[in-house]
Design a protein around this motif. Structure first.
Motif, short mmCIF file in Angstrom:
data_model
loop_
_atom_site.label_atom_id
_atom_site.label_comp_id
_atom_site.label_asym_id
_atom_site.label_seq_id
_atom_site.Cartn_x
_atom_site.Cartn_y
_atom_site.Cartn_z
N LEU A 141 -10.73 56.32 -9.05
CA LEU A 141 -11.67 55.91 -8.02
C LEU A 141 -12.43 54.68 -8.50
O LEU A 141 -12.69 54.55 -9.70
CB LEU A 141 -12.69 57.03 -7.73
N ILE B 189 -17.53 54.47 -5.70
CA ILE B 189 -17.09 55.59 -4.87
C ILE B 189 -17.13 56.89 -5.67
O ILE B 189 -17.48 57.95 -5.15
CB ILE B 189 -15.67 55.34 -4.31
N LEU C 224 -19.05 60.04 -4.31
CA LEU C 224 -18.37 61.32 -4.10
C LEU C 224 -19.07 62.44 -4.88
O LEU C 224 -19.21 63.56 -4.37
CB LEU C 224 -16.90 61.21 -4.54
N LEU D 219 -6.73 63.83 -4.67
CA LEU D 219 -6.38 62.55 -4.06
C LEU D 219 -5.35 61.77 -4.87
O LEU D 219 -4.77 60.81 -4.37
CB LEU D 219 -7.64 61.69 -3.88
N SER E 146 -14.30 56.07 6.62
CA SER E 146 -13.71 55.56 5.38
C SER E 146 -12.30 56.09 5.16
O SER E 146 -11.50 55.48 4.44
CB SER E 146 -14.57 55.97 4.18
N SER F 205 -11.73 58.69 3.47
CA SER F 205 -11.68 59.19 2.09
C SER F 205 -11.02 60.55 1.97
O SER F 205 -10.42 60.85 0.93
CB SER F 205 -13.10 59.24 1.51
N TRP G 103 -7.08 59.98 1.65
CA TRP G 103 -6.58 58.95 0.74
C TRP G 103 -5.32 59.36 0.00
O TRP G 103 -4.66 58.54 -0.63
CB TRP G 103 -7.68 58.54 -0.25
N LYS H 212 -8.65 53.56 -0.83
CA LYS H 212 -9.56 53.72 -1.97
C LYS H 212 -9.96 52.38 -2.55
O LYS H 212 -11.09 52.20 -3.01
CB LYS H 212 -8.88 54.53 -3.08
N LEU I 91 -11.84 49.69 0.41
CA LEU I 91 -13.18 49.97 0.91
C LEU I 91 -14.24 49.29 0.06
O LEU I 91 -14.16 49.27 -1.17
CB LEU I 91 -13.43 51.49 0.92
N SER J 95 -13.42 62.31 6.25
CA SER J 95 -14.19 61.78 5.13
C SER J 95 -14.81 62.91 4.33
O SER J 95 -15.09 63.99 4.85
CB SER J 95 -15.29 60.85 5.63
N LEU K 143 -17.53 61.90 2.31
CA LEU K 143 -18.75 61.23 1.90
C LEU K 143 -19.91 61.66 2.80
O LEU K 143 -19.85 61.52 4.02
CB LEU K 143 -18.57 59.71 1.96
#
Length: 384
Positions: free
Chosen positions: A116, A120, A124, A139, A288, A290, A293, A300, A303, A338, A340
């Motif tokens: 990551l 991020i 996260l 991920l 996003s 996320s 991903w 990843k 963004l 997402s 997040l």
């Protein structure tokens, strides 16, 4: 193509991606110039490329460099495959490793090991706490393939039998009652009769669970406000047995929806500008990505904090507009793919602060550990 030639092709594609070319465009460019490559070759090159994209930072560390070649060396080391066995220089295989490459590479650390970007990784962790590490690790792996059984065309047993007859093995999944996880033959789905006849649709199990949690019933006026390709609209239509309105800010995203609806036996009405009010409005907003991903790992690395800030403003704006389309006493459903918090729980808190009288009835954060993508969903009730 030999296994080594596939690696060489993947290295070239990865270099194009690193230079700024989107992954799908880079793969398409390679395949158009590689008429000799068969379907298995193209699939293998694609798998190599996406395996590296999921592990962009850690493969560079273990491969000792940031080129496509170095990252593939790192990937092979992670897979406990000796790079020397494939980097031979024979035919179209990559050139043999240099002494420097043999000695290079190191174990990744911190956010680098979790694949990551640093910012991020911190976001996260703030969002998921102790569950962040497991989510980040998930991920880095390939996503499972899920199907939604279309109740308008048949049931689970009929779908499993039809798929098995075409060499596609599946198993049920506890997250959604109509979900099948594909365990064998995933690449046959698009050409299968079960898919062509609308018995099954490709849809992540967490996405299915989001729709399944909605209090849908025959006769409800339902709007999918951010329909995109229409997967959730089709799932809702299968639940209600009636018509579902579908809208998207970019109607081109819904271009395949009429054909998909016909195949599924679903009643979908595309609306350019929603008018009136609905009993239930679903907003699966731009985000996003996320939580997905694993499927689109390029996100990843593309963004930025600025783009995330733009997305949260768009999400808030969509909620405010959609709220006006909900009948008094009706339901506004919010969803993202997402993990997040700034796109999820924080958005709901801010909406409730802006709209006194609205109440939160339920919300849930799905994580990859649940079996599917990382989805968030919330249901908001408008005062009567």
């Amino acid at each position: 193509m030999t296994p080594g030639a596939r690696l060489q092709a993947a290295a070239e594609v990865l270099d194009r991606i690193a230079a700024g070319t989107p992954a799908e465009q880079a793969l398409l460019g390679w395949s158009r110039g590689a008429r000799y490559a068969g379907s298995k070759d193209r699939a293998a090159v694609r798998d190599h490329v996406f395996d590296v994209l999921r592990r962009w930072r850690s493969t560079a560390a273990q491969g000792g460099g940031e080129s496509g070649r170095a990252r593939l060396i790192g990937l092979l080391r992670q897979q406990q495959v000796a790079p020397d066995s494939l980097f031979t220089g024979d035919g179209h295989a990559p050139a043999a490793l240099t002494a420097e490459e043999q000695a290079g590479g190191r174990l990744p650390e911190g956010a680098e090991a979790r694949d990551l970007p640093d910012w991020i990784d911190a976001l996260l962790t703030d969002s998921l706490g102790e569950e962040a590490a497991a989510a980040a690790e998930a991920l880095r792996e390939r996503a499972p393939v899920f199907l939604r059984v279309n109740g308008l065309r048949g049931d689970l047993a009929a779908a499993q039998d039809a798929l098995a007859g075409e060499g596609i093995e599946t198993r049920t999944h506890p997250l959604a009652s109509g979900a099948l996880e594909v365990t064998e033959g995933a690449r046959r789905i698009a050409q299968s009769q079960a898919f062509a006849e609308g018995l099954v649709e490709l849809q992540d199990v967490a996405s299915q669970a989001v729709v399944e949690a909605l209090p849908l019933a025959p006769g409800l006026r339902v709007l999918d406000y951010c329909a995109g390709g229409g997967g959730k609209a089709l799932a809702m239509a299968a639940r209600t047995g009636g018509e579902v309105a579908a809208h998207d800010a970019d109607p081109r995203r819904m271009s395949d929806l009429p054909a998909r609806a016909k195949r599924a036996g679903a009643r979908i009405q595309a609306v350019a500008t929603p008018k009136g009010v609905y009993d239930l409005v679903l907003c699966d907003v731009p985000c996003s990505g996320s939580g997905a991903w694993r499927r689109a790992p390029e996100g990843k690395w593309r963004l930025t904090p600025e783009r995330l800030d733009e997305l949260t403003k768009v999400q808030a704006g969509i909620l405010d507009i959609a709220a006006r389309l909900v009948t008094p006493g009706g339901l506004l459903a919010y969803a993202t793919c997402s993990m997040l918090a700034v796109e999820n729980a924080a958005q709901i808190e801010a909406f409730l602060a802006r709209h006194p009288g609205w109440t939160l009835e339920r919300q849930r954060q799905f994580l990859p550990g649940d079996g599917g993508d990382g989805f968030f969903s919330a249901q908001l009730r408008r005062p009567a």
